[in-house]
Write an enzyme that holds these catalytic residues in place. Structure first.
Site, PDB file in Angstrom:
ATOM      1  N   CYS A   1     -22.325  18.527  -7.262  1.00 19.92           N
ATOM      2  CA  CYS A   1     -21.963  17.272  -6.602  1.00 19.92           C
ATOM      3  C   CYS A   1     -20.522  17.399  -6.158  1.00 19.92           C
ATOM      4  O   CYS A   1     -19.740  18.129  -6.762  1.00 19.92           O
ATOM      5  CB  CYS A   1     -22.117  16.130  -7.608  1.00 19.92           C
ATOM      6  SG  CYS A   1     -21.485  14.548  -7.046  1.00 19.92           S
TER       7      CYS A   1
ATOM      8  N   LYS B   1     -23.593  17.505 -14.472  1.00 22.37           N
ATOM      9  CA  LYS B   1     -23.316  17.153 -13.072  1.00 22.37           C
ATOM     10  C   LYS B   1     -21.872  17.565 -12.846  1.00 22.37           C
ATOM     11  O   LYS B   1     -20.958  16.999 -13.459  1.00 22.37           O
ATOM     12  CB  LYS B   1     -23.500  15.649 -12.867  1.00 22.37           C
ATOM     13  CG  LYS B   1     -23.100  15.142 -11.487  1.00 22.37           C
ATOM     14  CD  LYS B   1     -23.351  13.626 -11.401  1.00 22.37           C
ATOM     15  CE  LYS B   1     -22.978  13.028 -10.063  1.00 22.37           C
ATOM     16  NZ  LYS B   1     -23.182  11.567 -10.026  1.00 22.37           N
ATOM     17  N   TRP B   2     -21.668  18.546 -11.988  1.00 24.61           N
ATOM     18  CA  TRP B   2     -20.331  19.096 -11.719  1.00 24.61           C
ATOM     19  C   TRP B   2     -19.828  18.452 -10.435  1.00 24.61           C
ATOM     20  O   TRP B   2     -20.365  18.697  -9.362  1.00 24.61           O
ATOM     21  CB  TRP B   2     -20.434  20.612 -11.569  1.00 24.61           C
ATOM     22  CG  TRP B   2     -19.153  21.338 -11.291  1.00 24.61           C
ATOM     23  CD1 TRP B   2     -18.141  20.943 -10.473  1.00 24.61           C
ATOM     24  CD2 TRP B   2     -18.754  22.609 -11.810  1.00 24.61           C
ATOM     25  NE1 TRP B   2     -17.137  21.877 -10.451  1.00 24.61           N
ATOM     26  CE2 TRP B   2     -17.496  22.917 -11.272  1.00 24.61           C
ATOM     27  CE3 TRP B   2     -19.353  23.527 -12.677  1.00 24.61           C
ATOM     28  CZ2 TRP B   2     -16.819  24.098 -11.558  1.00 24.61           C
ATOM     29  CZ3 TRP B   2     -18.681  24.701 -12.963  1.00 24.61           C
ATOM     30  CH2 TRP B   2     -17.430  24.974 -12.406  1.00 24.61           C
ATOM     31  N   ASP B   3     -18.776  17.677 -10.564  1.00 26.99           N
ATOM     32  CA  ASP B   3     -18.270  16.924  -9.417  1.00 26.99           C
ATOM     33  C   ASP B   3     -16.935  17.498  -8.938  1.00 26.99           C
ATOM     34  O   ASP B   3     -16.276  18.252  -9.666  1.00 26.99           O
ATOM     35  CB  ASP B   3     -18.081  15.456  -9.845  1.00 26.99           C
ATOM     36  CG  ASP B   3     -18.297  14.478  -8.706  1.00 26.99           C
ATOM     37  OD1 ASP B   3     -18.160  14.881  -7.543  1.00 26.99           O
ATOM     38  OD2 ASP B   3     -18.579  13.295  -8.989  1.00 26.99           O
TER      39      ASP B   3
ATOM     40  N   TRP C   1     -17.799  11.060   3.899  1.00 21.61           N
ATOM     41  CA  TRP C   1     -18.260  10.566   2.602  1.00 21.61           C
ATOM     42  C   TRP C   1     -19.308   9.460   2.818  1.00 21.61           C
ATOM     43  O   TRP C   1     -19.128   8.591   3.669  1.00 21.61           O
ATOM     44  CB  TRP C   1     -17.057  10.031   1.793  1.00 21.61           C
ATOM     45  CG  TRP C   1     -17.488   9.415   0.500  1.00 21.61           C
ATOM     46  CD1 TRP C   1     -17.878  10.073  -0.624  1.00 21.61           C
ATOM     47  CD2 TRP C   1     -17.622   8.023   0.226  1.00 21.61           C
ATOM     48  NE1 TRP C   1     -18.242   9.176  -1.589  1.00 21.61           N
ATOM     49  CE2 TRP C   1     -18.095   7.905  -1.098  1.00 21.61           C
ATOM     50  CE3 TRP C   1     -17.395   6.862   0.968  1.00 21.61           C
ATOM     51  CZ2 TRP C   1     -18.335   6.679  -1.704  1.00 21.61           C
ATOM     52  CZ3 TRP C   1     -17.642   5.634   0.369  1.00 21.61           C
ATOM     53  CH2 TRP C   1     -18.101   5.554  -0.956  1.00 21.61           C
TER      54      TRP C   1
ATOM     55  N   ASP D   1     -22.485   9.569 -16.666  1.00 19.91           N
ATOM     56  CA  ASP D   1     -21.576   9.884 -15.553  1.00 19.91           C
ATOM     57  C   ASP D   1     -20.122   9.716 -15.975  1.00 19.91           C
ATOM     58  O   ASP D   1     -19.785   9.638 -17.162  1.00 19.91           O
ATOM     59  CB  ASP D   1     -21.950   9.005 -14.341  1.00 19.91           C
ATOM     60  CG  ASP D   1     -21.716   9.713 -13.018  1.00 19.91           C
ATOM     61  OD1 ASP D   1     -20.544   9.812 -12.605  1.00 19.91           O
ATOM     62  OD2 ASP D   1     -22.693  10.185 -12.407  1.00 19.91           O
ATOM     63  N   ASP D   2     -19.254   9.638 -15.005  1.00 19.27           N
ATOM     64  CA  ASP D   2     -17.807   9.504 -15.157  1.00 19.27           C
ATOM     65  C   ASP D   2     -17.453   8.373 -16.136  1.00 19.27           C
ATOM     66  O   ASP D   2     -18.168   7.380 -16.239  1.00 19.27           O
ATOM     67  CB  ASP D   2     -17.250   9.170 -13.761  1.00 19.27           C
ATOM     68  CG  ASP D   2     -15.762   9.376 -13.674  1.00 19.27           C
ATOM     69  OD1 ASP D   2     -15.133   9.694 -14.687  1.00 19.27           O
ATOM     70  OD2 ASP D   2     -15.228   9.220 -12.553  1.00 19.27           O
TER      71      ASP D   2
ATOM     72  N   ASP E   1     -23.301   9.832  -1.779  1.00 17.26           N
ATOM     73  CA  ASP E   1     -23.120   8.594  -2.544  1.00 17.26           C
ATOM     74  C   ASP E   1     -23.758   7.416  -1.814  1.00 17.26           C
ATOM     75  O   ASP E   1     -23.747   6.290  -2.306  1.00 17.26           O
ATOM     76  CB  ASP E   1     -21.632   8.321  -2.783  1.00 17.26           C
ATOM     77  CG  ASP E   1     -21.077   9.182  -3.916  1.00 17.26           C
ATOM     78  OD1 ASP E   1     -21.878   9.780  -4.656  1.00 17.26           O
ATOM     79  OD2 ASP E   1     -19.840   9.267  -4.059  1.00 17.26           O
TER      80      ASP E   1
ATOM     81  N   ARG F   1      -8.244   9.850  -4.095  1.00 23.22           N
ATOM     82  CA  ARG F   1      -8.894   9.216  -5.249  1.00 23.22           C
ATOM     83  C   ARG F   1      -7.998   9.368  -6.489  1.00 23.22           C
ATOM     84  O   ARG F   1      -8.458   9.676  -7.577  1.00 23.22           O
ATOM     85  CB  ARG F   1     -10.268   9.847  -5.519  1.00 23.22           C
ATOM     86  CG  ARG F   1     -11.234   8.846  -6.120  1.00 23.22           C
ATOM     87  CD  ARG F   1     -12.489   9.518  -6.631  1.00 23.22           C
ATOM     88  NE  ARG F   1     -13.454   8.514  -7.052  1.00 23.22           N
ATOM     89  CZ  ARG F   1     -14.304   8.675  -8.039  1.00 23.22           C
ATOM     90  NH1 ARG F   1     -14.333   9.788  -8.717  1.00 23.22           N
ATOM     91  NH2 ARG F   1     -15.141   7.728  -8.356  1.00 23.22           N
TER      92      ARG F   1
HETATM   93  C1  GLA Z   1     -18.530  10.892  -7.148  1.00 16.76           C
HETATM   94  C2  GLA Z   1     -20.021  11.168  -7.248  1.00 16.76           C
HETATM   95  C3  GLA Z   1     -20.719   9.958  -7.846  1.00 16.76           C
HETATM   96  C4  GLA Z   1     -20.123   9.642  -9.195  1.00 16.76           C
HETATM   97  C5  GLA Z   1     -18.633   9.434  -9.075  1.00 16.76           C
HETATM   98  C6  GLA Z   1     -17.988   9.296 -10.441  1.00 16.76           C
HETATM   99  O1  GLA Z   1     -18.261   9.928  -6.191  1.00 16.76           O
HETATM  100  O2  GLA Z   1     -20.563  11.492  -6.004  1.00 16.76           O
HETATM  101  O3  GLA Z   1     -22.098  10.199  -7.943  1.00 16.76           O
HETATM  102  O4  GLA Z   1     -20.403  10.693 -10.086  1.00 16.76           O
HETATM  103  O5  GLA Z   1     -18.006  10.519  -8.407  1.00 16.76           O
HETATM  104  O6  GLA Z   1     -16.636   9.074 -10.370  1.00 16.76           O
END
Ligand code: GLA
Length: 710
Positions: free
Chosen positions: A510, A460-462, A179, A346-347, A532, A426
């Site tokens: 992502c 953005k699909w995480d 990471w 984002d999140d 990141d 996480r």
């Molecule tokens: C991951 C992504 C980040 C962000 C966070 C949100 O770590 O790589 O860019 O979107 O999640 O929790």
């Protein structure tokens, strides 16, 4: 299907180095002889032929102009004479652990050649597929397995591709990491024995290693000369590349989904299709190889690869979880004022009972947080529209926090092992996509979000964890080992549906940074999030690593404050790919704001060259304190030069220009007040002597625009 006919030349035992051929096969089958099967691009050839017993052998994989080799089994099956690692290992329904594959026939439709094989003693059929992209010198290989035995057969190994590289000296480059530390390059000579590059973690499977490698013949890989292959598995789950130097020196490479913990019980009539293994080849080094792959990706493995990408403002590093509708709306205007075109929320925007104020809760509950967004997403999409900017949103649809309404309702939807304490990463678990109800739910999250909010044009699909307890509450006791493969296939079905039903919504792939950067998921996406780690000094290396396989148009580079470098250095690094920012633009200093406005304007003037042009790696960050890349498109070119230590003035030899032309060269993206005098320099000088580059202090950089004048 065209049966193979024609008489092939005499079968010379003396030439045979293939162990399977040294042993007499007990079961004679009707004679299947044929001329060679040519699978060819402009310069690369895979030449196969069928021996007198109907076995498929490989004569050549490499330079079309080179001589044919003696021949080794093309796709070795285990248990009947082959004593190295097999491409296929099957336990038949009657318990027999041996397989013998003989050619039934071959056919070619457009650019795909299919070779059908069958076990003479069993109704087991294996079809090998090869798709060629002639100009890009790319061959994709995949396999289909099916049978009509009485009962299930067990697949123990199921390679997508199997190639013999003959004798010689081979160097393997892998791209390992973790990471925020993706795509570190390491090259080694391949000695005798077996070397495996793999992933066993199923989801965000690229976390420790990308499923791509370079294989160079005759010495370490070089940028502008030498024979080199690139291999990359188009699969987002666990993978395995196995390199075996056999005692007689031959190198065989087997690639496919990782058979680890993935024994597959195949029903009669079910077709088991492996992902494609993508092979590219060049005899002129990794530069040509990557440019070919970039072109191949833009046309075959990426959505809308001919359309420039928007400049994006992301709020993640700017706000993390603390924001409200007012703050986000003010960022729309801020982004617009800077010249950006797309905002990505984002999140942190969801969760009612368990508001997503941190990463410990709310994941799975995809309803807007009433405290942060009392008027829902609609208010944001309306405000974005008013501000004249597109709107995108973050989703992590495959995952769940145990502290969520979803988990309370469906604890059995999470991947877990009975009798073991839940191991969180996480604070979250992965959903069991092997369960059709979960698959439908996950697609529903995306579909509902997009249907209810037509103003969303980007997702953005995480995916922020991998599998450490790979147990499926759905699969029952006899099919637990299907989980990883079933998960990957369900994921792709969901992504394919999203692409089909919401074609106008763009997708960034992502996975906690670059945990899912591969040709498999990219076919459903427009770009990927590389890491990141956004400190430009580290990003130079990460972007360099990705550049071997992935084009700048797909590489999302965001300017942030990480590393506390100058805005110029951060922009110069980000501008070599798809530019974005991840900064609280409301809090920019006057000076930084001024610089950002002009940098974004500058980027717009070079965007087509960077995103749609050919990229040349000029100097490697691994080789010294200065590194450089450039992009060329038609009469325009742009060169990026970065220093991570003090570098004395030294010319930079450019590439991809016309030797006979003359160029106007101008330094661009300069700090306010600085000026550059355009110079006129011949292509000959730029390509041989080089472009003069002044002394660069640590963490400084320069961008040069070149325009052909004649
Ligand atoms: C991951 C992504 C980040 C962000 C966070 C949100 O770590 O790589 O860019 O979107 O999640 O929790």
């Amino acid at each position: 299907m065209v049966p193979l006919f024609g008489i092939f030349g005499a079968f010379h035992h003396a030439e045979i180095t293939d162990p399977a051929q040294q042993i007499a096969h007990p079961a004679p089958v009707p004679l299947m002889q044929s001329g060679p099967i040519h699978i060819e691009t402009d310069h690369l050839a895979l030449t196969l032929f069928v021996d007198s017993k109907g076995h498929l052998l490989q004569r050549k994989f490499g330079d079309k102009a080179s001589a044919d080799g003696a021949g080794q089994t093309a796709y070795p099956a285990g248990g009947d004479g082959w004593y190295f690692e097999p491409a296929l290992f099957v336990t038949h329904a009657d318990g027999n652990t041996s397989t013998d594959l003989r050619v039934l026939g071959t056919s070619t439709r457009e650019n795909v050649t299919e070779i059908s094989l069958k076990d003479p003693e069993y109704p087991l059929f294996v079809n090998l597929f090869y798709r060629v992209s002639p100009k890009e010198d790319v061959i994709e290989a995949w396999t289909e397995i099916r049978h009509s035995e009485k009962g299930n057969i067990t697949l123990e190994r199921f390679a997508s591709s199997s190639h013999d590289f003959g004798n010689g000296e081979f160097y393997l480059t892998q791209f390992h990491g973790d990471w925020a530390n993706e795509m570190n390059m390491q090259e080694e000579s391949l000695g005798f024995g077996t070397k495996i590059l793999d992933s066993k973690i199923g989801v965000r499977a690229d976390q420790f290693l990308n499923p791509s490698f370079l294989l160079s013949r005759g010495g370490p890989a070089k940028e502008d000369s030498g024979e080199v292959f690139a291999g990359s598995l188009a699969w987002s789950g666990s993978f395995q590349h196995l390199f075996e130097r056999q005692p007689h020196g031959h190198l065989r490479v087997l690639s496919g989904m990782n058979p680890f913990n993935s024994r597959y019980f195949l029903k009669a009539g079910e077709i088991f299709t492996t992902p494609a293994m993508v092979w590219a080849w060049s005899k002129n080094g990794t530069g040509t190889l990557s440019r070919n792959l970039h072109r191949w990706v833009r046309t075959n493995a990426l959505r809308d690869g001919d359309r420039v990408r928007a400049i994006l403002l992301n709020n993640w590093e700017a706000t993390y979880f603390s924001f409200d509708a007012k703050k986000i709306t003010s960022l729309f205007q801020g982004a617009k004022d800077l010249g950006m075109e797309l905002f990505l929320l984002d999140d942190g925007w969801f969760g009612k009972k368990y508001p997503r104020d941190g990463d410990n809760q709310g994941l799975g509950d995809w309803v807007p947080d009433p405290k942060k967004l009392p008027n829902g997403i609609g208010e944001l999409t309306d405000n974005a529209k008013k501000a004249g900017i597109r709107f995108g949103i973050w989703l992590e649809p495959e995952m769940v926090n145990p502290r969520s309404e979803l988990f309370e309702k469906h604890p059995d939807w999470a991947i877990q092992q009975p009798k073991r304490a839940l191991e969180l990463q996480r604070n979250q678990l992965a959903l069991d996509l092997s369960n059709p109800k979960v698959e439908a739910y996950v697609y529903g999250v995306i579909d509902k979000t997009l249907r209810q909010n037509p103003g969303i044009s980007y997702i953005k699909w995480d995916a922020n964890r991998y599998l450490t307890q790979p147990g499926s509450p759905y699969l029952g006791k006899s099919r637990q080992t299907h989980l990883q493969i079933a998960y990957g296939r369900a994921l792709y079905r969901i992504m394919a549906r999203m692409k089909a039903e919401h074609p106008d919504c763009e997708l960034m792939i992502c996975s906690g940074g670059g945990g899912r950067v591969d040709y498999g998921s990219l076919q459903f996406g427009h770009e990927f999030w590389p890491s990141d780690m956004t400190d430009p000094a580290r990003r130079i290396f990460i972007q360099y690593g990705y550049s071997f396989f992935f084009p700048p148009i797909a590489t999302s580079n965001h300017v942030t404050h990480m590393g506390n470098h100058s805005m110029k250095f951060a922009f110069d690094v980000a501008m070599s790919g798809r530019l974005g920012m991840d900064i609280d633009v409301d809090k920019l200093s006057v000076q930084d704001r001024e610089f950002a406005v002009s940098a974004i304007q500058t980027y717009k003037s070079i965007r087509e060259t960077v995103q749609l042009g050919d990229q040349y790696r000029l100097e490697s960050p691994y080789a010294g304190p200065r590194s450089a890349v450039m992009s060329v498109r038609g009469d325009e070119a742009v060169a990026f030069v970065y220093a991570i230590k003090d570098v004395p003035a030294a010319p930079l030899r450019l590439k991809g220009l016309d030797l006979a032309a003359t160029y106007q060269v101008e330094e661009i993206n300069l700090p306010a007040g600085a000026k550059s005098e355009p110079q006129t320099i011949t292509g000959q000088t730029l390509l041989t002597t080089g472009l003069p580059i002044p002394h660069l202090s640590p963490f400084s950089s320069a961008i040069y625009r070149l325009r052909r004048t004649r």
